[in-house]
Design an enzyme around this catalytic site. Structure first.
Site, PDB file in Angstrom:
ATOM      1  N   GLY A 189      -6.361  -4.992   8.041  1.00 22.09           N
ATOM      2  CA  GLY A 189      -6.240  -6.113   7.122  1.00 22.09           C
ATOM      3  C   GLY A 189      -4.805  -6.493   6.818  1.00 22.09           C
ATOM      4  O   GLY A 189      -4.522  -7.650   6.498  1.00 22.09           O
ATOM      5  N   GLU A 198      -9.337  -1.114  14.200  1.00 23.44           N
ATOM      6  CA  GLU A 198     -10.678  -1.018  13.630  1.00 23.44           C
ATOM      7  C   GLU A 198     -11.686  -0.320  14.548  1.00 23.44           C
ATOM      8  O   GLU A 198     -12.653   0.282  14.061  1.00 23.44           O
ATOM      9  CB  GLU A 198     -11.195  -2.422  13.265  1.00 23.44           C
ATOM     10  CG  GLU A 198     -10.553  -3.032  12.032  1.00 23.44           C
ATOM     11  CD  GLU A 198      -9.264  -3.790  12.317  1.00 23.44           C
ATOM     12  OE1 GLU A 198      -8.782  -4.499  11.428  1.00 23.44           O
ATOM     13  OE2 GLU A 198      -8.734  -3.666  13.449  1.00 23.44           O
ATOM     14  N   GLU A 224      -3.749  -8.618   9.623  1.00 17.61           N
ATOM     15  CA  GLU A 224      -4.461  -9.891   9.468  1.00 17.61           C
ATOM     16  C   GLU A 224      -3.827 -10.758   8.383  1.00 17.61           C
ATOM     17  O   GLU A 224      -3.698 -11.975   8.539  1.00 17.61           O
ATOM     18  CB  GLU A 224      -5.943  -9.625   9.156  1.00 17.61           C
ATOM     19  CG  GLU A 224      -6.695  -9.070  10.356  1.00 17.61           C
ATOM     20  CD  GLU A 224      -8.125  -8.685  10.018  1.00 17.61           C
ATOM     21  OE1 GLU A 224      -9.042  -9.315  10.571  1.00 17.61           O
ATOM     22  OE2 GLU A 224      -8.321  -7.771   9.190  1.00 17.61           O
ATOM     23  N   ALA A 270      -7.482  -1.924   5.250  1.00 14.04           N
ATOM     24  CA  ALA A 270      -8.420  -1.991   4.132  1.00 14.04           C
ATOM     25  C   ALA A 270      -8.566  -0.609   3.503  1.00 14.04           C
ATOM     26  O   ALA A 270      -8.188   0.409   4.095  1.00 14.04           O
ATOM     27  CB  ALA A 270      -9.779  -2.492   4.618  1.00 14.04           C
TER      28      ALA A 270
END
Length: 261
Positions: A112, A135, A115, A67
């Site tokens: 992300g 994270e 993901e 992200a």
């Protein structure tokens, strides 16, 4: 399909090629890019020209490096929940798409990015690919479905290890864990493999392909009876013109011509 600000798109031979185009940011996902993905997949489902999708990242260094930290550093408890739910909703659109979606992972697929790759139906990696959910280094956890998808792809123990340590793994280890379908030396060869797989899939009955997606996803939906989903989907297929075409073609010893209906 017109290019978005952060995603290059090209439709060729029924395949929609999507390239996250933020190379200077290692293709990090920001809010705007996520909304562009939502808009694209809203169109994909209804666009009869598009038979399949390939996701990749611009350049050679990164698929999606996570992200955009400059954005998530401003989150608070209330909007953080909405942030996670929004990302989960968009990635579920990818996972539930009735057209095959392949992640061609070049370089870093972190946070992300990992993901998003896991939300795709298959993953093909370039040898330099690196996967991870780091994270915890930021004091948070994966929020776009990573805790769930990584666990059912690699198992509870390894998922805990990867998310608790924040460690990255290479393409070969990712393949050995079941996170990746194929590893190729270069991006060009990885793209050729993705196209080869999609060419084969696109020769099959589109309705049946969509039903496979539903049934496989049902395995991981709490309280859903996957066997019943399978039986219902099987019945829907038998009601279709593609079923009549497929069985007739087999008996007549010819190639079927499927219409997706």
């Amino acid at each position: 399909m017109a290019d978005s600000n952060n995603i290059l798109s090209e439709e060729k031979g029924g395949i929609l090629y999507l390239t996250i185009n933020r190379e200077s940011k290692l293709n990090a996902l920001n809010f705007a890019t996520l909304e562009e993905i939502r808009n694209i997949f809203n169109e994909v489902s209804d666009n009869k020209k598009i038979k399949a999708v390939i996701f990749t990242g611009s350049g050679e260094k990164s698929f999606i490096a996570g992200a955009d930290i400059s954005e998530i550093s401003e989150l608070n408890e209330l909007n953080a929940r909405k942030f996670a739910e929004n990302g989960q909703e968009i990635f579920s659109m990818i996972e539930n798409c009735h057209k095959p979606v392949i992640a061609l992972v070049n370089g870093y697929a972190l946070g992300g990015g990992c993901e998003l790759a896991m939300a795709c139906h298959m993953r093909i990696a370039v040898a330099n690919a690196k996967f991870g959910q780091p994270e915890v280094n930021l004091g948070i956890i994966p929020g776009y479905g990573g805790t769930q998808r990584l666990t059912y792809l690699v198992g509870r123990g390894k998922a805990n290890e990867l998310m608790m340590t924040g460690d990255m793994i290479g393409a070969d280890e990712a393949k050995s864990l079941g996170l990746v379908n194929h590893v190729l030396p270069t991006k060009k060869e990885a793209m050729a493999k993705a196209e080869e797989i999609l060419k084969k899939i696109n020769s099959k009955a589109p309705l049946a392909i969509g039903m496979v997606v539903d049934c496989v996803n049902a395995v991981f939906i709490p309280d859903e009876n996957g066997y019943q989903t399978e039986a219902n989907s099987f019945a829907r297929c038998v009601k279709s013109g593609d079923y009549k075409e497929g069985t007739s073609a087999f008996l007549e010893k010819r190639k079927p011509v499927f219409k997706g209906e």
